[in-house]
Design a protein around this motif. Structure first.
Motif, PDB file in Angstrom:
ATOM      1  N   UNK A 135     -20.763  -3.009 -23.829  1.00 44.11           N
ATOM      2  CA  UNK A 135     -21.814  -3.450 -22.919  1.00 44.11           C
ATOM      3  C   UNK A 135     -21.369  -4.709 -22.185  1.00 44.11           C
ATOM      4  N   UNK A 136     -21.998  -4.963 -21.044  1.00 45.15           N
ATOM      5  CA  UNK A 136     -21.752  -6.172 -20.285  1.00 45.15           C
ATOM      6  C   UNK A 136     -23.040  -6.995 -20.226  1.00 45.15           C
ATOM      7  N   UNK A 137     -22.893  -8.259 -19.854  1.00 45.73           N
ATOM      8  CA  UNK A 137     -24.018  -9.096 -19.478  1.00 45.73           C
ATOM      9  C   UNK A 137     -23.923  -9.326 -17.973  1.00 45.73           C
ATOM     10  N   UNK A 138     -25.036  -9.232 -17.279  1.00 46.35           N
ATOM     11  CA  UNK A 138     -25.066  -9.469 -15.830  1.00 46.35           C
ATOM     12  C   UNK A 138     -25.768 -10.784 -15.554  1.00 46.35           C
ATOM     13  N   UNK A 139     -25.104 -11.665 -14.800  1.00 46.59           N
ATOM     14  CA  UNK A 139     -25.700 -12.916 -14.343  1.00 46.59           C
ATOM     15  C   UNK A 139     -25.730 -12.864 -12.819  1.00 46.59           C
ATOM     16  N   UNK A 140     -26.922 -12.890 -12.257  1.00 42.30           N
ATOM     17  CA  UNK A 140     -27.079 -12.725 -10.813  1.00 42.30           C
ATOM     18  C   UNK A 140     -27.693 -13.965 -10.183  1.00 42.30           C
ATOM     19  N   UNK A 141     -27.389 -14.153  -8.899  1.00 40.08           N
ATOM     20  CA  UNK A 141     -28.005 -15.231  -8.119  1.00 40.08           C
ATOM     21  C   UNK A 141     -28.679 -14.624  -6.912  1.00 40.08           C
ATOM     22  N   UNK A 142     -29.889 -15.075  -6.643  1.00 41.38           N
ATOM     23  CA  UNK A 142     -30.600 -14.708  -5.426  1.00 41.38           C
ATOM     24  C   UNK A 142     -30.676 -13.185  -5.266  1.00 41.38           C
TER      25      UNK A 142
END
Length: 229
Positions: free
Chosen positions: A103-110
């Motif tokens: 699995x991955x972790x997603x870190x998003x901006x805007x």
């Protein structure tokens, strides 16, 4: 004490003192990469690119994440967020194959929060994502999108068909852990309440600008601890 014994005692004391002073302070276990940590896929926002994450990625590296686990992905931000979600799906698969992770972790901006949410909701992403983070995401639209006309930007308008579909039903579907951060001084996302999602851990930051969310040390530490918990 005779001289040979005194010399030996002093040498032993010196060795012990050196050992005490050379041991580095231990980092917090919450800030250390472990065998259970996931690769992190960073998704930038409107008019951005992967370099927007340089400060945060460097902090992850300092805390032990290998560079191969930090994917500062760049995509065409003019296109529909639906198209970006499809490309994001392929990038997740590539990152999983490259690291051997499950699995991955997603870190998003805007705006990056919208394509990544679309991936989770519509393209099976909930099975491949452990934690999802939105920093200043226009999850329910922003009035600043009324003055730009790229397909992606019109999708960020309050009441857009894209957002109506994205927010229908469960806003945080599946098993991933969801978290958002919003700033009361963010003039790009209006209203401030747009960021928060039902079912997510929603955090108010200090008075930060929209781009300041990317480089603030406290936001980083909270993000790191959330995805690494």
């Amino acid at each position: 004490m005779n001289r040979p014994l005194m010399a030996a005692a002093l040498a032993a004391a010196g060795t012990l003192l050196a050992a005490w002073t050379s041991v580095p302070a231990q980092a917090s276990t919450s800030s250390t990469f472990t065998s259970t940590s996931n690769p992190v896929l960073f998704v930038h926002g409107y008019s951005g690119d992967g370099s927007n994450w340089n400060t945060m990625a460097d902090r992850f590296r300092t805390d032990g994440w290998p560079s191969s686990y930090l994917d500062q992905w760049t995509y065409d931000w003019h296109q529909s967020n639906t198209t970006t979600a499809q490309q994001l799906s392929a990038e997740v698969d590539r990152l999983l194959a490259a690291t051997g992770a499950t699995k991955v972790d997603i870190v998003s901006h805007s705006m990056g929060g919208l394509s990544s949410r679309s991936y989770l909701k519509n393209l099976g992403g909930t099975a491949k994502v452990d934690a999802w983070v939105s920093l200043g995401g226009p999850n329910h639209g922003t009035d600043t999108a009324n003055t730009c006309f790229d397909t992606s930007c019109t999708e960020m308008r309050i009441g857009s068909d894209f957002l109506a579909a994205l927010n229908s039903g469960d806003e945080t579907p599946g098993s991933p852990r969801y978290a958002t951060w919003w700033s009361p001084c963010d003039t790009v996302i209006n209203p401030d309440s747009s960021v928060a999602l039902a079912g997510a851990a929603n955090t108010k930051t200090a008075c930060l600008s929209h781009t300041g969310l990317l480089s603030d040390a406290t936001v980083y530490a909270q993000t790191r601890d959330m995805i690494n918990s």
